[in-house]
Design a protein around this motif. Sequence first.
Motif, mmCIF file in Angstrom:
data_model
loop_
_atom_site.group_PDB
_atom_site.id
_atom_site.type_symbol
_atom_site.label_atom_id
_atom_site.label_comp_id
_atom_site.label_asym_id
_atom_site.label_seq_id
_atom_site.Cartn_x
_atom_site.Cartn_y
_atom_site.Cartn_z
ATOM 1 N N VAL A 15 24.897 8.366 33.669
ATOM 2 C CA VAL A 15 23.680 7.548 33.597
ATOM 3 C C VAL A 15 23.645 6.781 32.282
ATOM 4 O O VAL A 15 23.365 5.573 32.249
ATOM 5 C CB VAL A 15 22.429 8.437 33.739
ATOM 6 C CG1 VAL A 15 21.161 7.618 33.457
ATOM 7 C CG2 VAL A 15 22.360 9.046 35.124
ATOM 8 N N LEU A 16 23.953 7.459 31.193
ATOM 9 C CA LEU A 16 23.975 6.809 29.893
ATOM 10 C C LEU A 16 25.053 5.735 29.849
ATOM 11 O O LEU A 16 24.853 4.642 29.306
ATOM 12 C CB LEU A 16 24.221 7.839 28.792
ATOM 13 C CG LEU A 16 24.273 7.317 27.355
ATOM 14 C CD1 LEU A 16 22.985 6.593 26.994
ATOM 15 C CD2 LEU A 16 24.546 8.452 26.384
ATOM 16 N N GLY A 17 26.202 6.035 30.457
ATOM 17 C CA GLY A 17 27.282 5.052 30.488
ATOM 18 C C GLY A 17 26.879 3.790 31.222
ATOM 19 O O GLY A 17 27.156 2.681 30.767
ATOM 20 N N ARG A 18 26.222 3.950 32.360
ATOM 21 C CA ARG A 18 25.775 2.784 33.121
ATOM 22 C C ARG A 18 24.722 1.992 32.350
ATOM 23 O O ARG A 18 24.705 0.762 32.380
ATOM 24 C CB ARG A 18 25.231 3.210 34.486
ATOM 25 C CG ARG A 18 26.308 3.694 35.452
ATOM 26 C CD ARG A 18 25.798 3.666 36.889
ATOM 27 N NE ARG A 18 24.624 4.507 37.049
ATOM 28 C CZ ARG A 18 24.638 5.794 37.382
ATOM 29 N NH1 ARG A 18 25.811 6.402 37.566
ATOM 30 N NH2 ARG A 18 23.527 6.476 37.527
ATOM 31 N N ALA A 19 23.838 2.691 31.675
ATOM 32 C CA ALA A 19 22.798 2.010 30.896
ATOM 33 C C ALA A 19 23.416 1.213 29.751
ATOM 34 O O ALA A 19 23.021 0.064 29.492
ATOM 35 C CB ALA A 19 21.803 3.034 30.349
ATOM 36 N N ARG A 20 24.395 1.807 29.068
ATOM 37 C CA ARG A 20 25.075 1.092 27.992
ATOM 38 C C ARG A 20 25.817 -0.123 28.530
ATOM 39 O O ARG A 20 25.819 -1.192 27.900
ATOM 40 C CB ARG A 20 26.056 2.026 27.292
ATOM 41 C CG ARG A 20 25.411 3.057 26.387
ATOM 42 C CD ARG A 20 26.454 4.000 25.824
ATOM 43 N NE ARG A 20 25.927 4.837 24.774
ATOM 44 C CZ ARG A 20 26.586 5.843 24.232
ATOM 45 N NH1 ARG A 20 27.819 6.126 24.663
ATOM 46 N NH2 ARG A 20 26.042 6.563 23.275
ATOM 47 N N ALA A 21 26.461 0.027 29.681
ATOM 48 C CA ALA A 21 27.199 -1.091 30.274
ATOM 49 C C ALA A 21 26.259 -2.231 30.629
ATOM 50 O O ALA A 21 26.569 -3.409 30.396
ATOM 51 C CB ALA A 21 27.969 -0.616 31.507
ATOM 52 N N ALA A 22 25.106 -1.903 31.197
ATOM 53 C CA ALA A 22 24.140 -2.947 31.573
ATOM 54 C C ALA A 22 23.624 -3.656 30.320
ATOM 55 O O ALA A 22 23.482 -4.894 30.310
ATOM 56 C CB ALA A 22 22.980 -2.327 32.347
ATOM 57 N N ALA A 23 23.355 -2.891 29.268
ATOM 58 C CA ALA A 23 22.887 -3.505 28.022
ATOM 59 C C ALA A 23 23.972 -4.385 27.417
ATOM 60 O O ALA A 23 23.703 -5.490 26.922
ATOM 61 C CB ALA A 23 22.467 -2.421 27.036
ATOM 62 N N ALA A 24 25.219 -3.910 27.457
ATOM 63 C CA ALA A 24 26.330 -4.685 26.904
ATOM 64 C C ALA A 24 26.510 -5.988 27.663
ATOM 65 O O ALA A 24 26.785 -7.035 27.058
ATOM 66 C CB ALA A 24 27.615 -3.862 26.962
ATOM 67 N N ARG A 25 26.324 -5.955 28.963
ATOM 68 C CA ARG A 25 26.470 -7.185 29.761
ATOM 69 C C ARG A 25 25.405 -8.203 29.377
ATOM 70 O O ARG A 25 25.698 -9.391 29.215
ATOM 71 C CB ARG A 25 26.387 -6.864 31.254
ATOM 72 C CG ARG A 25 26.544 -8.090 32.139
ATOM 73 C CD ARG A 25 26.765 -7.724 33.573
ATOM 74 N NE ARG A 25 27.089 -8.892 34.388
ATOM 75 C CZ ARG A 25 27.633 -8.838 35.585
ATOM 76 N NH1 ARG A 25 27.924 -7.667 36.137
ATOM 77 N NH2 ARG A 25 27.904 -9.941 36.246
ATOM 78 N N ARG A 26 24.171 -7.750 29.180
ATOM 79 C CA ARG A 26 23.103 -8.665 28.791
ATOM 80 C C ARG A 26 23.373 -9.260 27.411
ATOM 81 O O ARG A 26 23.151 -10.455 27.184
ATOM 82 C CB ARG A 26 21.758 -7.935 28.807
ATOM 83 C CG ARG A 26 21.250 -7.610 30.200
ATOM 84 C CD ARG A 26 19.795 -7.197 30.181
ATOM 85 N NE ARG A 26 19.597 -5.941 29.461
ATOM 86 C CZ ARG A 26 19.673 -4.734 30.017
ATOM 87 N NH1 ARG A 26 19.946 -4.621 31.316
ATOM 88 N NH2 ARG A 26 19.465 -3.649 29.299
ATOM 89 N N VAL A 27 23.838 -8.427 26.496
ATOM 90 C CA VAL A 27 24.136 -8.929 25.150
ATOM 91 C C VAL A 27 25.263 -9.949 25.189
ATOM 92 O O VAL A 27 25.180 -11.015 24.562
ATOM 93 C CB VAL A 27 24.498 -7.764 24.208
ATOM 94 C CG1 VAL A 27 25.015 -8.307 22.874
ATOM 95 C CG2 VAL A 27 23.282 -6.874 23.966
#
Length: 426
Positions: A15-27
């Motif tokens: 879950v944390l990995g997916r959240a980080r990936a989504a944030a990284a994509r937005r950045v």
Amino acid sequence: MSAPAPAPLTPRSDVLGRARAAAARRVLDAVARRVDVDLVVDGRATGHPAGRPGTADDRPRIVVHRPDAFYRRLGTHPKLAIGEGYTEGEWAPAPGHDLAEVLLPFAERLDDAVPEPLRSLRGLTDTPLPAALRNTLTGARRNIEAHYDLSNEMFASFLDPSMTYSSALFEEGRPLAGQNLQEAQLRKVDAALDRAGVGTGTRLLEVGTGWGTLALRAAQRGASVVTVTLSREQAALAEKRLAEAGLADRVDVRLQDYREVEGEFDAIVSIEMVEAVGEEFWPTYFATLDARLGPGGSAVVQAITMPHERYRATRRSFGWIQKYIFPGGVLPSVDAIERTCTRHTGLRVRDVHTFGQHYAETLRRWRLAFADAVTGGQVRELGFDERFQRIWEFYLAYCQAGFTAGAIDVGQIVLNRPARGPVAAG
């Protein structure tokens, strides 16, 4: 031969990995809009705001081939992800686009590509230099061997015949692209020797032998040279070249740490070696130059540098270049060099001659030659696999973009002791 494998991704939970990936994509999408690069993800181009000039054909374009893996990597290891993602095939320039050209817009906006609210969080992504990479007497030898002892033949596959692995100095006032690289490399060497005042009878210390070109040129001038290196491969080839030139009796090639050199010299030259010293040991490095330099002598240090504010922001950060190319390395600023000399030595900066765009052209030449060697199979025949080749493709392109953008620079820095005025009578 393969480069070291990247550290496995170990997010605390999926879950944390997916959240980080989504944030990284937005950045990254926000960054791409600011730096004027198109990102192609799942067949759709994003990143370029409507109404800005340019067409899809002439804007830099990157294709993200494996977005889930790449964004997860970016969210977990942001300082390593761009380079590792390229190496692992997760992204690439779009067909017809050059790797250095797609990296250039990021280098041009290095200070403000990330939106303001996120810049203050950069420190949270910093990883300190691993203790194993400190440039102690044993650590420095290990770090140098990891890069410079890869293979003389591998370096020969892309360097010019002088085997000079530092920025060339092209003739001013003429287009760089039309000039001969070997001549420009010898011009750089001669400029450093001139600035150090090397001539007949000069006792010269060279810190960082390379493959012997500077020692050879100094000996041809009539100097007596001691040159030190930690690379066995470089030392062996330097000795061979000097013997073939009939100059072995004028040059003492030593497999020795700079901290172990004794004696006094009229001049010291060190070409692009300070970057490998590590910030912790800059006081020792410059104090050693001071201790070895005789009265009235000059030291010339050719250094890759960065602006002082960027140096301060990144000095504690462990990045891709340190992990895969130059373990233990840190780029100084000219200010950092001046302050180190003032605090720890009697040496002062007398002159700085910078020529960063010449390094961009040098790297462009190396990239073309390396690509030809890869295409021709020479690099693989030497035992270097496809992953190693991609690491070096990224390294050369990344550095070329940095110099082209002015994010990093190179210069010959002249150091000597201020002359003392006459003592007043009385």
